[in-house]
Scaffold this motif. Structure first.
Motif: not given
Length: 170
Positions: A4-26
């Motif tokens: 796993r790269s640091a970039r993988d963790g960055l993506v996971e953290a960004a998605v986790a922090a915004n997932l509810d808002d992204l789903l609401a947007y969709a």
């Protein structure tokens, strides 16, 4: 063993922090929840494949995620009817709610749907999704001053439409 790269963790953290808002947007922009889930899944797949492009700054990453989802939604909704179908669906959903302000929300939704697409999306990003006008402008690929002008025009149109509706209801 998979590294796993640091970039993988960055993506996971960004998605986790915004997932509810992204789903609401969709969900607010899709014809049904299944379409919203499909669009979000497609957007997250794109983000994962292009994880090297995800900004490290949390706000910039959030805007990047919304931008990818927005483009996926535009492609998904391109062939669907716009405006009145969404308002009708919203009307059915809201009429099932035991809420005293259903009529006002329906009036606002109808007034937003009657705006030109660019103005309606700007209003939705600012009021439904919590973006500033400058951030919404960046997300839409607009100059901030252009977005402020469109937002001002949209607000005036919404105020006039709602005032006219109140006048007719009385």
């Amino acid at each position: 063993m998979i590294r796993r790269s640091a970039r993988d963790g960055l993506v996971e953290a960004a998605v986790a922090a915004n997932l509810d808002d992204l789903l609401a947007y969709a969900e607010r922009r899709a014809v049904d929840r299944g379409d919203a889930a499909d669009a979000l899944g497609n957007a997250l797949e794109i983000v994962w494949r292009r994880r090297g492009k995800l900004p490290e700054d949390p706000l910039a990453a959030r805007m990047y995620l919304f931008g990818v989802l927005r483009r996926v939604m535009l492609n998904t909704n391109r062939s669907r009817r716009r405006g009145t179908a969404a308002v009708q669906r919203l009307r059915v959903e809201l009429e099932a709610e035991p809420s005293g302000d259903v009529e006002m929300r329906l009036d606002v939704a109808a007034a937003i749907a009657a705006l030109p697409c660019e103005q309606a999306e700007l209003v939705r990003l600012v009021h439904w999704d919590g973006f500033s006008i400058a951030d919404a402008a960046e997300l839409l690929g607009l100059n901030a001053s252009t977005a402020r002008g469109r937002y001002s025009t949209a607000r005036a149109a919404l105020q006039a439409a709602l005032a006219e509706h109140r006048r007719l209801v009385r």
